[in-house]
Design an enzyme around this catalytic site. Structure first.
Site, PDB file in Angstrom:
ATOM      1  N   GLY A 126       0.669  -0.860  -0.090  1.00 47.92           N
ATOM      2  CA  GLY A 126       0.160  -0.002  -0.204  1.00 47.92           C
ATOM      3  C   GLY A 126       0.505   1.410   0.172  1.00 47.92           C
ATOM      4  O   GLY A 126       2.146   1.519   0.396  1.00 47.92           O
ATOM      5  N   CYS A 127       0.594   2.181  -0.522  1.00 49.58           N
ATOM      6  CA  CYS A 127       0.855   3.874  -0.447  1.00 49.58           C
ATOM      7  C   CYS A 127       1.774   4.111   0.968  1.00 49.58           C
ATOM      8  O   CYS A 127       2.823   4.094   0.982  1.00 49.58           O
ATOM      9  CB  CYS A 127       0.129   4.688  -0.905  1.00 49.58           C
ATOM     10  SG  CYS A 127      -1.150   4.799  -0.304  1.00 49.58           S
ATOM     11  N   TYR A 128       0.414   4.043   1.781  1.00 46.80           N
ATOM     12  CA  TYR A 128       1.196   4.716   3.147  1.00 46.80           C
ATOM     13  C   TYR A 128       1.819   3.479   4.054  1.00 46.80           C
ATOM     14  O   TYR A 128       3.141   3.952   4.431  1.00 46.80           O
ATOM     15  CB  TYR A 128      -0.115   4.563   4.551  1.00 46.80           C
ATOM     16  CG  TYR A 128      -1.068   5.253   4.057  1.00 46.80           C
ATOM     17  CD1 TYR A 128      -0.953   6.855   4.193  1.00 46.80           C
ATOM     18  CD2 TYR A 128      -2.430   5.061   4.050  1.00 46.80           C
ATOM     19  CE1 TYR A 128      -1.633   8.475   3.706  1.00 46.80           C
ATOM     20  CE2 TYR A 128      -3.245   6.565   3.314  1.00 46.80           C
ATOM     21  CZ  TYR A 128      -2.334   8.012   3.904  1.00 46.80           C
ATOM     22  OH  TYR A 128      -3.680   9.200   3.755  1.00 46.80           O
TER      23      TYR A 128
END
Length: 288
Positions: A87-89
């Site tokens: 995921g980006c986070y």
């Protein structure tokens, strides 16, 4: 469709979680290498997946998947047939914290994450429009975000497997790294900044802290350790992650900041970086 891909060597699957798993399974049955952008293969524990996402569509493949944070798992990715794109986070957070985790230095961490409205996903389109129109900033999913177990999983595994510290165990189980993660949406389209506030297991002076990051990332083509805190505009439409470190003397906490483009390094360009490795190409092919 997967059934049309029997002569395809590799595929990037960009379906939502839940919908991705059966497509990935069909592609793998055909022998196709897959980078999956959904959350379906990021978590190693099936019970954890069920808690955060529901029933899994291809649980038999969980053990096959390699977590696709390239800078930490490059060799495993190169040998993999199924890669779970982070995921980006988690991408920004784990890169910001990995050198500390590898030395067993994280006692606990608070991650204050900020993203452009594209980071909220399709389900939040109406809220995104309101935020942009009102020029507002809001935290969301403050009591528990799905990326929390992903971040905790990777930091825990790094601290017990990659660093010199012996595995701490209770009844033979790894002790999880405590993570508090709170995301915020800001009124711009794309980009992401995480601010990580770390209570370390021992005092850490700035020189040692910097040397840990320079040693780990000095040869990385897409990670830069910077002398000033990074913003989001400087990494937009790139595969870069920029990291800055500081020590808060009043609290004794170590501060690690990381910025990425959530749509590039946090998704599409990282998927290409991983696929390049899986196909034996230079990992920067097409994105450098």
């Amino acid at each position: 469709m997967a059934e049309d891909g029997s002569d395809v060597d590799a595929a990037i699957v960009a379906y939502p979680h839940g919908a991705a798993a059966p497509v990935v399974a069909a592609l793998r049955e055909q022998g196709t290498k897959v980078v999956d952008l959904s959350a379906d293969f990021r978590l190693h524990d099936l019970d954890a997946y069920a808690r955060w996402y529901g029933d899994h569509g291809a649980p038999q493949l969980i053990g096959e998947a390699v977590y696709g944070l390239t800078e930490l798992h490059r060799e495993a990715i190169a040998d993999a047939d199924l890669v779970a794109n982070p995921g980006c986070y988690p991408t920004a957070s784990i890169l910001a914290l990995a050198p500390l985790a590898a030395e067993g230095l994280i006692e606990d961490v608070v991650i204050d994450a900020k993203s452009g409205v594209s980071g909220a996903g399709r389900a939040a389109e109406e809220e995104m429009a309101v935020i942009k129109e009102s020029d507002d900033t809001v935290p969301y999913k403050v009591t528990g975000h799905r990326h929390t177990p992903e971040i905790a999983q990777e930091l825990t595994e790094i601290s017990h497997q990659l660093g010199p510290m012996q595995r701490a165990a209770t009844n033979g189980e790894m002790v999880a790294t405590p993570v508090t993660f709170v995301p915020h949406l800001l009124p711009f389209d794309q980009g992401e900044l995480v601010s990580c506030y770390v209570r370390t297991t021992e005092p850490l002076d700035p020189a040692r802290m910097l040397s840990l990051y320079e040693e780990r990332y000095g040869d990385e083509p897409f990670v830069e350790v910077t002398s000033e805190p990074p913003g989001v505009s400087g990494v937009r439409e790139t595969n870069l992650c920029r990291i800055h470190l500081a020590l808060n003397e009043a609290s004794g906490r170590t501060l690690a900041f990381a910025s990425i483009d959530n749509l590039w390094k946090g998704a599409a360009s990282q998927a290409i970086q991983n696929l390049n490795l899986m196909l034996g190409l230079d990992e920067g092919e097409g994105i450098s």
